[in-house]
Motif scaffolding. Sequence first.
Motif, PDB file in Angstrom:
ATOM      1  N   ASP A   1      15.592  11.330  20.945  1.00 16.23           N
ATOM      2  CA  ASP A   1      14.437  12.694  20.062  1.00 16.23           C
ATOM      3  C   ASP A   1      14.105  10.756  19.386  1.00 16.23           C
ATOM      4  O   ASP A   1      14.455  10.365  18.656  1.00 16.23           O
ATOM      5  N   PHE A   2      13.049  10.389  19.637  1.00 16.76           N
ATOM      6  CA  PHE A   2      11.944   9.726  19.402  1.00 16.76           C
ATOM      7  C   PHE A   2      10.723  10.875  17.875  1.00 16.76           C
ATOM      8  O   PHE A   2      10.179  11.408  18.271  1.00 16.76           O
ATOM      9  N   THR A   3      10.822  10.351  16.832  1.00 20.38           N
ATOM     10  CA  THR A   3      10.613  10.353  15.461  1.00 20.38           C
ATOM     11  C   THR A   3       9.582   9.239  15.717  1.00 20.38           C
ATOM     12  O   THR A   3       8.450   9.383  14.934  1.00 20.38           O
ATOM     13  N   THR A   4       9.941   8.052  15.644  1.00 21.37           N
ATOM     14  CA  THR A   4       8.805   6.387  15.773  1.00 21.37           C
ATOM     15  C   THR A   4       8.885   5.594  17.242  1.00 21.37           C
ATOM     16  O   THR A   4       9.415   6.253  18.192  1.00 21.37           O
TER      17      THR A   4
ATOM     18  N   THR B   1      17.548  13.158  28.429  1.00 22.67           N
ATOM     19  CA  THR B   1      16.671  13.569  28.068  1.00 22.67           C
ATOM     20  C   THR B   1      15.555  13.631  27.272  1.00 22.67           C
ATOM     21  O   THR B   1      16.182  13.061  26.248  1.00 22.67           O
ATOM     22  N   ILE B   2      14.260  13.945  27.081  1.00 24.82           N
ATOM     23  CA  ILE B   2      13.471  13.135  26.277  1.00 24.82           C
ATOM     24  C   ILE B   2      12.643  14.558  25.132  1.00 24.82           C
ATOM     25  O   ILE B   2      12.190  14.964  25.307  1.00 24.82           O
ATOM     26  N   HIS B   3      13.137  14.201  23.683  1.00 25.34           N
ATOM     27  CA  HIS B   3      12.162  14.907  22.852  1.00 25.34           C
ATOM     28  C   HIS B   3      11.582  13.992  21.987  1.00 25.34           C
ATOM     29  O   HIS B   3      11.218  12.425  21.400  1.00 25.34           O
ATOM     30  N   GLN B   4       9.871  14.739  21.961  1.00 29.63           N
ATOM     31  CA  GLN B   4       9.285  13.914  21.421  1.00 29.63           C
ATOM     32  C   GLN B   4       7.595  14.983  21.048  1.00 29.63           C
ATOM     33  O   GLN B   4       7.114  15.639  21.253  1.00 29.63           O
ATOM     34  N   LYS B   5       7.430  14.341  19.649  1.00 30.25           N
ATOM     35  CA  LYS B   5       5.926  15.548  19.103  1.00 30.25           C
ATOM     36  C   LYS B   5       5.123  14.780  19.913  1.00 30.25           C
ATOM     37  O   LYS B   5       4.154  14.474  20.545  1.00 30.25           O
ATOM     38  N   SER B   6       4.098  16.084  19.712  1.00 28.74           N
ATOM     39  CA  SER B   6       2.817  16.406  20.471  1.00 28.74           C
ATOM     40  C   SER B   6       1.843  14.948  19.411  1.00 28.74           C
ATOM     41  O   SER B   6       0.716  14.338  20.320  1.00 28.74           O
ATOM     42  N   LEU B   7       2.080  14.577  17.835  1.00 29.17           N
ATOM     43  CA  LEU B   7       1.464  13.937  18.002  1.00 29.17           C
ATOM     44  C   LEU B   7       1.423  13.051  17.604  1.00 29.17           C
ATOM     45  O   LEU B   7       0.375  11.292  17.055  1.00 29.17           O
ATOM     46  N   LEU B   8       2.420  12.395  18.497  1.00 28.07           N
ATOM     47  CA  LEU B   8       2.934  10.783  18.116  1.00 28.07           C
ATOM     48  C   LEU B   8       2.671  10.405  19.842  1.00 28.07           C
ATOM     49  O   LEU B   8       2.985  11.200  20.842  1.00 28.07           O
TER      50      LEU B   8
ATOM     51  N   GLU C   1      10.771  17.649  29.380  1.00 27.17           N
ATOM     52  CA  GLU C   1      10.063  19.321  28.759  1.00 27.17           C
ATOM     53  C   GLU C   1      10.347  19.555  27.317  1.00 27.17           C
ATOM     54  O   GLU C   1       9.417  20.190  27.214  1.00 27.17           O
ATOM     55  N   ASN C   2      11.161  18.966  26.583  1.00 23.35           N
ATOM     56  CA  ASN C   2      10.954  19.736  25.107  1.00 23.35           C
ATOM     57  C   ASN C   2      10.001  18.850  24.862  1.00 23.35           C
ATOM     58  O   ASN C   2      10.477  17.954  23.540  1.00 23.35           O
ATOM     59  N   CYS C   3       9.462  17.547  25.357  1.00 24.36           N
ATOM     60  CA  CYS C   3       8.395  16.217  25.345  1.00 24.36           C
ATOM     61  C   CYS C   3       7.070  17.048  24.855  1.00 24.36           C
ATOM     62  O   CYS C   3       6.796  17.584  25.746  1.00 24.36           O
ATOM     63  N   GLU C   4       6.477  17.020  23.667  1.00 27.96           N
ATOM     64  CA  GLU C   4       5.225  17.653  23.601  1.00 27.96           C
ATOM     65  C   GLU C   4       4.259  17.197  23.944  1.00 27.96           C
ATOM     66  O   GLU C   4       3.087  17.558  24.077  1.00 27.96           O
ATOM     67  N   HIS C   5       4.162  15.816  24.498  1.00 28.43           N
ATOM     68  CA  HIS C   5       3.708  15.369  24.805  1.00 28.43           C
ATOM     69  C   HIS C   5       2.952  15.698  26.508  1.00 28.43           C
ATOM     70  O   HIS C   5       3.629  15.521  27.298  1.00 28.43           O
TER      71      HIS C   5
ATOM     72  N   ASP D   1      11.352  17.393  35.867  1.00 27.98           N
ATOM     73  CA  ASP D   1      10.441  17.720  34.721  1.00 27.98           C
ATOM     74  C   ASP D   1      10.503  17.386  34.217  1.00 27.98           C
ATOM     75  O   ASP D   1       9.691  16.747  33.129  1.00 27.98           O
ATOM     76  N   ILE D   2       8.477  17.720  33.827  1.00 24.10           N
ATOM     77  CA  ILE D   2       7.499  16.969  33.000  1.00 24.10           C
ATOM     78  C   ILE D   2       5.630  17.917  32.644  1.00 24.10           C
ATOM     79  O   ILE D   2       5.669  18.260  33.318  1.00 24.10           O
ATOM     80  N   PRO D   3       5.661  17.474  31.260  1.00 26.49           N
ATOM     81  CA  PRO D   3       4.320  18.674  31.443  1.00 26.49           C
ATOM     82  C   PRO D   3       3.327  17.419  31.771  1.00 26.49           C
ATOM     83  O   PRO D   3       3.290  16.376  31.049  1.00 26.49           O
ATOM     84  N   VAL D   4       2.428  18.191  32.406  1.00 28.19           N
ATOM     85  CA  VAL D   4       1.145  17.065  32.902  1.00 28.19           C
ATOM     86  C   VAL D   4      -0.181  17.866  32.299  1.00 28.19           C
ATOM     87  O   VAL D   4      -0.094  18.883  31.765  1.00 28.19           O
TER      88      VAL D   4
END
Length: 284
Positions: free
Chosen positions: A131-134, A155-162, A183-187, A210-213
């Motif tokens: 879970d990346f916050t920075t 598994t990678i978690h990432q907020k869209s603003l980062l 999948e849980n990466c908002e980028h 699994d990836i958001p594109v």
Amino acid sequence: MTKLHGMRWMTEEQIDELMNSFRTSFWIDEHRWFVRCISNEDCVSFETVSNAFHYTDKKLPGVFRSTDSQDNIERLYTTIDRISDVTLFNQPISSKIYFPKLHSLSVKCPINDQYWSMISNLHDVSSLSLDFTTDFSQSKLQALLNRMPHLRTLTIHQKSLLPLPMSLFNCTFPSSIYCLDFENCEHYFNEKDCIRLTRSSLASHCERLDIPVKNLQSIIILVCNMNNLCALRASFPDEQTYENRPSRICNDDEDIQWLIEHLPSTCAISRDPSCFNDIRIWIK
């Protein structure tokens, strides 16, 4: 191990009172029956003590009691093989606590120093969730990965603003990784992101992704440049999905038809019936 009782919530005083009822000679001296209580924010469980003890809850207990003097919370920690609470290492925990048998681990980056003292053995970890916050230091991430030679799923978690952490693309990942889950990466990965991913060691042995594109062209880049890829699930932004939903419900799905025309004939392509913004591709 037999579960004797479970309930939603009890105070520590109520737990102690009930545990004292199991400290009589009938339980301890005559029958050698020992009882432990494990309590967290969801429920309270009373169980008989067994040598085959294995703690499976996702979070560490808030209360631990046992009528067996040899049964303690340190022993509980040594049985845990899965940690899914990313905030665990931000909590004050005794320096005596360590987790020697982990197979699945979730951590929030950056990782604090307490992490290294509690987890001495990562050799058997096969599933890692980050879970990346920075932007996480490449050297620290590499040090973590070097201790996981048998890692299979990431598994990678990432907020869209980062922004995506560059350490993901620059580190040397174990060749054992076959499943990548963004999948849980908002980028949402654009074409440049996908090219960078396919050129990294992260994707070199990946079979399932699994990836958001951002667009269909991103899918083409992934399928054509990841030589070991067998299954891909790509998701699109919600607003893009709702704008084109009517055409995606009917048989002549324009996106699917476009992919059929631009991908090798060895690809089987369909839309996920349970989620309109997901496209699934199987590569023979």
